[in-house]
Design an enzyme around this catalytic site. Sequence first.
Site, PDB file in Angstrom:
ATOM      1  N   ARG A 248     -21.683 -32.004  -2.280  1.00  0.00           N
ATOM      2  CA  ARG A 248     -22.807 -31.125  -2.003  1.00  0.00           C
ATOM      3  C   ARG A 248     -22.644 -30.547  -0.608  1.00  0.00           C
ATOM      4  O   ARG A 248     -22.177 -31.232   0.300  1.00  0.00           O
ATOM      5  CB  ARG A 248     -24.103 -31.927  -2.112  1.00  0.00           C
ATOM      6  CG  ARG A 248     -25.281 -31.037  -2.322  1.00  0.00           C
ATOM      7  CD  ARG A 248     -26.548 -31.812  -2.571  1.00  0.00           C
ATOM      8  NE  ARG A 248     -27.661 -30.879  -2.389  1.00  0.00           N
ATOM      9  CZ  ARG A 248     -28.918 -31.233  -2.321  1.00  0.00           C
ATOM     10  NH1 ARG A 248     -29.243 -32.494  -2.417  1.00  0.00           N
ATOM     11  NH2 ARG A 248     -29.850 -30.338  -2.151  1.00  0.00           N
TER      12      ARG A 248
ATOM     13  N   CYS B  61     -27.619 -27.559   3.624  1.00  0.00           N
ATOM     14  CA  CYS B  61     -28.579 -28.336   4.433  1.00  0.00           C
ATOM     15  C   CYS B  61     -29.321 -29.395   3.625  1.00  0.00           C
ATOM     16  O   CYS B  61     -30.206 -30.075   4.153  1.00  0.00           O
ATOM     17  CB  CYS B  61     -29.564 -27.408   5.125  1.00  0.00           C
ATOM     18  SG  CYS B  61     -28.896 -26.764   6.675  1.00  0.00           S
ATOM     19  N   PHE B  62     -29.011 -29.557   2.336  1.00  0.00           N
ATOM     20  CA  PHE B  62     -29.528 -30.660   1.505  1.00  0.00           C
ATOM     21  C   PHE B  62     -31.057 -30.720   1.483  1.00  0.00           C
ATOM     22  O   PHE B  62     -31.634 -31.816   1.589  1.00  0.00           O
ATOM     23  CB  PHE B  62     -28.959 -32.005   1.978  1.00  0.00           C
ATOM     24  CG  PHE B  62     -27.545 -31.906   2.445  1.00  0.00           C
ATOM     25  CD1 PHE B  62     -26.554 -31.520   1.576  1.00  0.00           C
ATOM     26  CD2 PHE B  62     -27.212 -32.165   3.762  1.00  0.00           C
ATOM     27  CE1 PHE B  62     -25.241 -31.401   1.993  1.00  0.00           C
ATOM     28  CE2 PHE B  62     -25.905 -32.037   4.196  1.00  0.00           C
ATOM     29  CZ  PHE B  62     -24.918 -31.655   3.308  1.00  0.00           C
ATOM     30  N   CYS B  63     -31.714 -29.591   1.324  1.00  0.00           N
ATOM     31  CA  CYS B  63     -33.189 -29.546   1.269  1.00  0.00           C
ATOM     32  C   CYS B  63     -33.809 -30.129   2.533  1.00  0.00           C
ATOM     33  O   CYS B  63     -34.946 -30.591   2.498  1.00  0.00           O
ATOM     34  CB  CYS B  63     -33.777 -30.310   0.079  1.00  0.00           C
ATOM     35  SG  CYS B  63     -33.070 -29.947  -1.503  1.00  0.00           S
ATOM     36  N   ASN B  64     -33.068 -30.189   3.642  1.00  0.00           N
ATOM     37  CA  ASN B  64     -33.611 -30.865   4.810  1.00  0.00           C
ATOM     38  C   ASN B  64     -33.294 -30.069   6.083  1.00  0.00           C
ATOM     39  O   ASN B  64     -32.430 -30.445   6.872  1.00  0.00           O
ATOM     40  CB  ASN B  64     -33.029 -32.278   4.885  1.00  0.00           C
ATOM     41  CG  ASN B  64     -33.816 -33.164   5.834  1.00  0.00           C
ATOM     42  OD1 ASN B  64     -34.514 -32.669   6.720  1.00  0.00           O
ATOM     43  ND2 ASN B  64     -33.687 -34.456   5.665  1.00  0.00           N
TER      44      ASN B  64
END
Length: 358
Positions: free
Chosen positions: A185, A188-191
Amino acid sequence: MVLIDAAKGCATEPPNLDVYPADFVVCSFYKIFGYPTGLGALIVKNEAASLLNKTYFSGGTVAASIADIDFVQKRKSIEQVLEDGTISFLSIASLQHGFKIIEMLTTSAIALHTSSLATYVRKKMLYMKHRNKKNVCIIYGQEASKVADLKTSPTITFNLKREDGTWFGYREVEKLASLSGIHLRTGCFCNPGACAKYLGLSHSDLVSNFEAGHVCWDDNDVIKGKPTGAVRISFGYISTYQDAEEFLKFLQSSFVSKPIASSNGHTLSMNTLNLVDNQSQQVVPDVRLKSIIIYPVKSCQGFSVQSWPLAAGGLKYDREWLLQGSGGEILTQKKVTESFLLSVCSTLWITPQCCPKS
Ligand SMILES: *Cc1c(COP(=O)(O)O)cnc(C)c1O
């Protein structure tokens, strides 16, 4: 009030609510078992339930209504209020199989397995060096593992650096990984908060990146020399030691510069060459070197030089690289006649633009 988004956090171990008290926790089932997608759970503390005042009026939420006067009674319990419409009963039915696997393996064994794989890979990544001894992998959030009650996470978030200190963009890593059959993945990984913190992006960096045209999911992975996101790998109960090795091999072969067959200090030069007869040790007259052409990439165009260093195997860099197809097959001029149109620029970037005529 506190809501924990444990979608990723509880993939291998449920969050410890004694240590991290929360009013609401959300999780996502495919992150735990791999199936089914699109189904998660909201876990609500009883005292906090009355705050969830959903106004949706439709199937599943209504206890009674009268059509021609303004009369409606909503159903009372929190799950009746929130589970509106037809629930995904087929997906829900499949959950029991996922839970069965988790119970059979036990969460403690899963956490032990995934954290040992991650620890092993993290260590190997930290020791990975370019030939100039510079680090290849920059791993984020390592300080988290120093907190006593946080076990080693099964997730490793990182970016990769070239030998000269510039960054490999995460999209480049992702594309090469997918060619090697590795799913990772990026971004920004939902963060966004953690992303800005670990990448050292200030508010003005974030705004100017946006103004430069960068939006989530795009290909702008490095702007003004700084990464806009990172790469993340995660281990789950299904991951094996072979998977970990395969990933390390991929990093090693795609991003780490290898020691060059060192030059033996000699140089072949147009004006210094004399051909010497082995037996008589006499210079052979009338034999002269017409040109020196280096072909760094097998089957691609070479370039002509006046002099060139020698290495163990002959001329330095000569046929040191070759082209591979996406399936791993070696591309030679016999198979791909166009390959001869590819030439090699001085920085060793292979690009068709190098040869303007073709
Ligand atoms: C995956 C993920 C989500 C989204 O969950 P979905 O079930 O895919 O909608 C939200 N937050 C975090 C931290 C996640 O990892």
